[in-house]
Write a protein that holds these residues in place. Structure first.
Motif, PDB file in Angstrom:
ATOM      1  N   ALA A 227       0.842  -1.201   0.000  1.00 37.15           N
ATOM      2  CA  ALA A 227       0.000   0.000   0.000  1.00 37.15           C
ATOM      3  C   ALA A 227       0.875   1.248   0.000  1.00 37.15           C
ATOM      4  O   ALA A 227       1.870   1.329   0.722  1.00 37.15           O
ATOM      5  CB  ALA A 227      -0.920  -0.002   1.214  1.00 37.15           C
ATOM      6  N   ASP A 228       0.505   2.230  -0.784  1.00 36.85           N
ATOM      7  CA  ASP A 228       1.254   3.478  -0.849  1.00 36.85           C
ATOM      8  C   ASP A 228       1.041   4.293   0.424  1.00 36.85           C
ATOM      9  O   ASP A 228      -0.016   4.210   1.069  1.00 36.85           O
ATOM     10  CB  ASP A 228       0.799   4.288  -2.072  1.00 36.85           C
ATOM     11  N   ALA A 266      -9.442  -3.198  -3.528  1.00 34.20           N
ATOM     12  CA  ALA A 266      -9.207  -3.074  -4.968  1.00 34.20           C
ATOM     13  C   ALA A 266      -9.508  -1.666  -5.449  1.00 34.20           C
ATOM     14  O   ALA A 266      -8.805  -1.122  -6.317  1.00 34.20           O
ATOM     15  CB  ALA A 266     -10.070  -4.088  -5.727  1.00 34.20           C
ATOM     16  N   GLY A 267     -10.544  -1.046  -4.893  1.00 30.98           N
ATOM     17  CA  GLY A 267     -10.918   0.287  -5.332  1.00 30.98           C
ATOM     18  C   GLY A 267     -10.150   1.415  -4.687  1.00 30.98           C
ATOM     19  O   GLY A 267     -10.005   2.492  -5.275  1.00 30.98           O
ATOM     20  N   HIS A 268      -9.622   1.209  -3.471  1.00 29.09           N
ATOM     21  CA  HIS A 268      -8.993   2.301  -2.737  1.00 29.09           C
ATOM     22  C   HIS A 268      -7.487   2.157  -2.539  1.00 29.09           C
ATOM     23  O   HIS A 268      -6.795   3.164  -2.335  1.00 29.09           O
ATOM     24  CB  HIS A 268      -9.645   2.443  -1.356  1.00 29.09           C
ATOM     25  N   VAL A 269      -6.986   0.933  -2.567  1.00 32.17           N
ATOM     26  CA  VAL A 269      -5.572   0.703  -2.267  1.00 32.17           C
ATOM     27  C   VAL A 269      -4.799   0.146  -3.461  1.00 32.17           C
ATOM     28  O   VAL A 269      -3.645   0.503  -3.687  1.00 32.17           O
ATOM     29  CB  VAL A 269      -5.423  -0.255  -1.064  1.00 32.17           C
ATOM     30  N   TYR A 270      -5.452  -0.687  -4.265  1.00 33.71           N
ATOM     31  CA  TYR A 270      -4.754  -1.350  -5.366  1.00 33.71           C
ATOM     32  C   TYR A 270      -5.178  -0.872  -6.747  1.00 33.71           C
ATOM     33  O   TYR A 270      -4.845  -1.501  -7.756  1.00 33.71           O
ATOM     34  CB  TYR A 270      -4.932  -2.874  -5.240  1.00 33.71           C
ATOM     35  N   SER A 271      -5.897   0.234  -6.809  1.00 25.05           N
ATOM     36  CA  SER A 271      -6.194   0.834  -8.108  1.00 25.05           C
ATOM     37  C   SER A 271      -4.955   1.571  -8.611  1.00 25.05           C
ATOM     38  O   SER A 271      -4.063   1.917  -7.829  1.00 25.05           O
ATOM     39  CB  SER A 271      -7.360   1.809  -7.979  1.00 25.05           C
ATOM     40  N   MET A 272      -4.871   1.833  -9.895  1.00 22.65           N
ATOM     41  CA  MET A 272      -3.695   2.512 -10.463  1.00 22.65           C
ATOM     42  C   MET A 272      -3.504   3.895  -9.857  1.00 22.65           C
ATOM     43  O   MET A 272      -2.382   4.344  -9.637  1.00 22.65           O
ATOM     44  CB  MET A 272      -3.841   2.612 -11.986  1.00 22.65           C
ATOM     45  N   ASP A 273      -4.622   4.568  -9.551  1.00 23.27           N
ATOM     46  CA  ASP A 273      -4.546   5.923  -8.993  1.00 23.27           C
ATOM     47  C   ASP A 273      -3.939   5.938  -7.591  1.00 23.27           C
ATOM     48  O   ASP A 273      -3.449   6.969  -7.121  1.00 23.27           O
ATOM     49  CB  ASP A 273      -5.941   6.549  -8.930  1.00 23.27           C
TER      50      ASP A 273
END
Length: 293
Positions: A227-228, A266-273
């Protein structure tokens, strides 16, 4: 003036404005509740230590007390208290002495009866601490014969908010239940734990029954690997905790919520954004035997 104060105090108590706290005195023997003597055995445990790191620190005080409970989760009998001190072989910091009231003189030459403590722990269906994520590692490092037991946690596996409590800290829970004790001593905290597990909600269900039900259910440890840094506040708000050992954000999820959690990640941590350094989280199956490690 003193008579007026007494009158005002008594009136406030009667009106429910003031709650009188009672000293907690845990008595060995029958509680007079439930279908006693209960057929099941639990053991409450607490440790005082030289620091926060179980890999480098040492236990200086260990206390435990067994109790019996019936099929409804009502504590029917309370066993004798057991407490040991142990010399860590190094000076205690002023902070630990101030927190616990334990001094080097109390510990000098003392040691835990490893055989007796292990035997007592293994005689119960489960071990409970108020912060098992802390206590379990210390106990298993010091007592290898007690590894692999079932563990529950009176702090995280009871919904204290739903029971109208304002927090989860042991001393504060006890105060709201109408008692006070000498905190930060292992034996006092063990007794406080047993007392709050006797608490009944509006449906007459004990905190112990709730904890056992939740503790018996398997779950998943979800680690947000890669996670970023920029999503840390999102993870924290979602209930994730930072593991300084593994350098990762993590939380435990019930079976029924695993797919929902995977979609959220998937939508908040591992999306490209979100600039992830991995494509998905790590998942680890946990049970009462493997939880809190």
């Amino acid at each position: 003036m003193s008579n007026q104060l007494a009158v005002d105090r008594d009136a406030a108590v009667e009106d429910g404005v003031v709650r009188v706290l009672h000293p907690l005195r845990m008595r060995e023997g029958s509680t007079g509740e439930g279908d006693g003597p209960g057929s099941y055995v639990g053991v409450a445990i607490d440790v005082e230590t030289t620091g926060l790191d179980a890999n480098t620190g040492k236990i200086i005080e260990l206390a435990l007390r067994r109790f019996r409970y019936d099929r409804n989760g009502v504590i029917t009998d309370i066993d004798e208290a057991h407490e040991w001190h142990e010399d860590p072989g190094e000076p205690l910091t002023p902070e630990i002495q101030a927190l616990t009231g334990i001094t080097g003189a109390v510990l000098e030459g003392r040691e835990i009866d490893e055989e007796a403590a292990t035997r007592l722990l293994r005689s119960a269906s489960f071990v409970v601490a108020h912060n098992s994520l802390f206590d379990r590692r210390w106990v298993e490092n010091r007592l290898p014969g007690a590894r692999g037991l079932n563990w529950c946690c009176s702090m995280s596996q009871v919904d204290w908010k739903a029971r109208s409590f304002d927090g989860k800290v042991l001393g504060y829970l006890l105060v709201q239940a109408g008692y006070y004790h000498c905190g930060h001593r292992a034996s006092a905290d063990v007794d406080a734990m047993i007392q709050i597990l006797r608490h009944r909600d509006s449906d007459d269900r004990t905190a112990l029954a709730e904890m056992i039900e939740r503790g018996a259910q398997p779950g998943w440890i979800v680690r947000a690997k890669g996670a970023d840094f920029g999503v840390k506040d999102l993870l924290k708000g979602r209930g994730y905790r930072w593991s300084s050992d593994d350098k990762v954000w993590w939380r435990e999820i019930e079976d029924a919520r695993l797919v929902e959690e995977q979609f959220w990640l998937a939508g908040h941590v591992y999306s490209m954004d979100a600039n992830p350094k991995a494509i998905c989280p790590d998942l680890e199956r946990v049970t009462a035997r493997t939880r809190f490690l």
